[in-house]
Design a protein around this motif. Structure first.
Motif, short mmCIF file in Angstrom:
data_model
loop_
_atom_site.label_atom_id
_atom_site.label_comp_id
_atom_site.label_asym_id
_atom_site.label_seq_id
_atom_site.Cartn_x
_atom_site.Cartn_y
_atom_site.Cartn_z
N VAL A 67 3.91 -4.49 3.18
CA VAL A 67 3.14 -3.40 2.60
C VAL A 67 3.99 -2.15 2.64
CG1 VAL A 67 1.02 -2.06 2.71
CG2 VAL A 67 1.05 -4.40 3.59
N LYS A 68 4.22 -1.56 1.47
CA LYS A 68 4.88 -0.27 1.46
C LYS A 68 3.78 0.78 1.54
CE LYS A 68 7.63 2.87 -1.25
NZ LYS A 68 7.93 3.31 -2.60
N TRP A 69 3.84 1.62 2.58
CA TRP A 69 2.78 2.62 2.75
C TRP A 69 2.57 3.41 1.45
CZ3 TRP A 69 3.01 7.98 2.23
CH2 TRP A 69 1.86 8.66 2.66
N PRO A 70 1.34 3.69 1.03
CA PRO A 70 0.12 3.31 1.74
C PRO A 70 -0.33 1.89 1.42
CG PRO A 70 -0.40 4.78 -0.08
CD PRO A 70 1.10 4.67 -0.04
N ASN A 71 -0.27 1.48 0.15
CA ASN A 71 -0.76 0.13 -0.13
C ASN A 71 -0.12 -0.53 -1.33
OD1 ASN A 71 -2.04 1.64 -2.03
ND2 ASN A 71 -4.09 1.42 -1.20
N ASP A 72 1.18 -0.32 -1.52
CA ASP A 72 1.93 -1.12 -2.50
C ASP A 72 2.39 -2.38 -1.79
OD1 ASP A 72 1.72 0.77 -4.47
OD2 ASP A 72 3.75 1.57 -4.19
N ILE A 73 2.45 -3.47 -2.51
CA ILE A 73 2.94 -4.70 -1.89
C ILE A 73 4.33 -4.98 -2.44
CG2 ILE A 73 2.40 -7.09 -1.32
CD1 ILE A 73 0.22 -5.06 -0.43
N TYR A 74 5.26 -5.12 -1.52
CA TYR A 74 6.67 -5.29 -1.89
C TYR A 74 7.21 -6.64 -1.43
CZ TYR A 74 8.18 -0.74 -3.67
OH TYR A 74 8.40 0.36 -4.46
N ASP A 127 -3.09 -2.92 13.75
CA ASP A 127 -1.88 -3.50 14.35
C ASP A 127 -1.22 -4.48 13.39
OD1 ASP A 127 -2.36 -2.01 16.57
OD2 ASP A 127 -3.13 -3.65 17.80
N GLU A 128 -2.06 -5.27 12.71
CA GLU A 128 -1.49 -6.24 11.76
C GLU A 128 -0.85 -5.51 10.57
OE1 GLU A 128 -4.21 -9.48 10.98
OE2 GLU A 128 -2.95 -10.22 9.33
N TYR A 129 -1.50 -4.45 10.13
CA TYR A 129 -0.95 -3.65 9.03
C TYR A 129 0.40 -3.05 9.44
CZ TYR A 129 -0.56 0.37 5.81
OH TYR A 129 -0.12 1.30 4.89
N MET A 130 0.45 -2.48 10.63
CA MET A 130 1.70 -1.85 11.09
C MET A 130 2.82 -2.88 11.23
SD MET A 130 1.16 1.34 11.13
CE MET A 130 2.77 1.84 11.72
N ALA A 131 2.43 -4.08 11.69
CA ALA A 131 3.45 -5.11 11.91
C ALA A 131 4.08 -5.56 10.59
CB ALA A 131 2.83 -6.30 12.64
N ASP A 144 4.01 5.61 12.68
CA ASP A 144 2.59 5.22 12.71
C ASP A 144 1.93 5.60 11.39
OD1 ASP A 144 0.28 4.14 13.72
OD2 ASP A 144 -0.15 5.77 15.13
N VAL A 145 0.71 5.13 11.22
CA VAL A 145 -0.15 5.57 10.12
C VAL A 145 -1.48 5.92 10.76
CG1 VAL A 145 -1.29 4.90 7.98
CG2 VAL A 145 1.03 4.10 8.42
N LYS A 146 -1.98 7.13 10.47
CA LYS A 146 -3.23 7.61 11.09
C LYS A 146 -4.45 6.95 10.42
CE LYS A 146 -1.57 10.77 13.74
NZ LYS A 146 -1.78 11.05 15.10
N THR A 197 -6.71 8.28 8.92
CA THR A 197 -6.93 8.95 7.63
C THR A 197 -5.94 8.47 6.58
OG1 THR A 197 -5.41 10.61 8.44
CG2 THR A 197 -7.76 11.12 8.61
N GLY A 198 -4.93 7.72 7.00
CA GLY A 198 -3.91 7.24 6.06
C GLY A 198 -2.63 8.05 6.08
N HIS A 199 -2.58 9.13 6.87
CA HIS A 199 -1.35 9.93 6.93
C HIS A 199 -0.21 9.14 7.56
CE1 HIS A 199 -4.19 13.10 6.06
NE2 HIS A 199 -3.18 13.92 5.81
N LEU A 200 0.96 9.27 6.96
CA LEU A 200 2.15 8.57 7.47
C LEU A 200 2.86 9.44 8.50
CD1 LEU A 200 4.15 6.12 7.05
CD2 LEU A 200 5.35 7.59 5.42
N CYS A 201 3.17 8.87 9.65
CA CYS A 201 3.91 9.63 10.68
C CYS A 201 5.36 9.18 10.67
CB CYS A 201 3.33 9.36 12.07
SG CYS A 201 1.59 9.70 12.17
#
Ligand code: BTN
Length: 243
Positions: free
Chosen positions: A93-100, A182-186, A213-215, A217-221
């Motif tokens: 997953v390329k943040w926020p929700n593109d699939i690569y 956690d699964e999303y981040m992994a 991280d991703v908050k 709210t969807g914010h990318l850290c």
């Protein structure tokens, strides 16, 4: 998840928005031909008729607060990754929700939410998954499809059924925010502990950072050498080494 096939429509997101009172929630409405597909940032979504999945569904009053709405994006993205895995394709997953897959985009997701007061009234997700299309004519920078990766065609209906199953399973876990997250981040693209180049869309500044991280709210850290910076969607651009 029930799947409803339409021969042709402008955009399945628009189709559903106009018919929420007559179509049940959690029905995946797929169009064999979508002639005015909408992408993020007002872009057009290219999909050759009969060759791809262009589908949308909605949830009524999902039990998610607007401050935590990003968990829906996470679940939808993970469902697409799960389906690709079932067909032998390793995607991120390329943040926020593109699939690569590698450095190419195989799927785009467009989520629209209606917020009333402090609650989500509905959440609608549109999924454009490139399945058997082999040529892309629009100026989308890096499209790819399942067929281009695997070197063979897939049955669209079979892919749609798998997607319906995965959506149902991931969306039934919305209350398990942490495990979904956690699964999303992994599975996040470019979250490899390395620094990568980014451009701040507002200032044009280019800097190296790692995805930390991703908050909710969807914010990318992003972790830079001077500390953590937070960005909303459209505020930050991923660059490649040669940009
Ligand atoms: C993106 O730009 O990455 C998001 C693309 C989303 C495309 C899908 S196709 C089905 C649904 N209907 C639309 O008009 N858009 C979404």
């Amino acid at each position: 998840m029930e799947i409803k096939w339409l021969e042709q429509t402008g955009s399945t997101n628009s189709y559903l928005r106009e018919r929420m009172d007559s179509i049940s929630p959690m029905t995946l409405v797929c169009a064999r031909s979508q002639i005015a597909g909408r992408g993020q940032r007002g872009n057009h979504w290219e999909a050759e008729p009969g060759k791809n999945i262009t589908g949308s569904f909605y949830m009524q009053n999902p039990e998610v607060s607007p401050m935590e709405q990003f968990v829906i994006s996470e679940a939808v993205a993970l469902a697409v990754v799960g389906t690709l895995k079932e067909f032998g394709i390793d995607a991120k997953v390329k943040w926020p929700n593109d699939i690569y897959v590698g450095d190419k985009k195989i799927c785009g997701i467009l989520i629209e939410n209606a917020i009333i007061g402090k609650s989500l009234q509905w959440s609608l997700a549109g999924i454009g998954l490139n399945v058997n299309q082999r040529e892309f004519l629009s100026d989308a920078p890096n499209p790819v499809s399942m067929a281009l990766i695997a070197g063979k065609d897939f049955r669209i209906e079979e892919v749609a059924r798998s997607l319906g199953r995965n959506l149902e399973s991931y969306l039934s876990r919305l209350s398990e925010r942490k495990s979904l997250h956690d699964e999303y981040m992994a599975g996040l693209w470019r979250r490899d502990g390395m620094r990568h180049p980014f451009r701040d869309a507002a200032t044009g500044e280019i800097f190296d950072a790692s995805v930390s991280d991703v908050k909710p709210t969807g914010h990318l850290c992003l972790e830079t050498e001077n500390g953590i910076r937070e960005y909303a969607f459209k505020e930050i651009i991923f660059l490649s080494k040669d940009d």
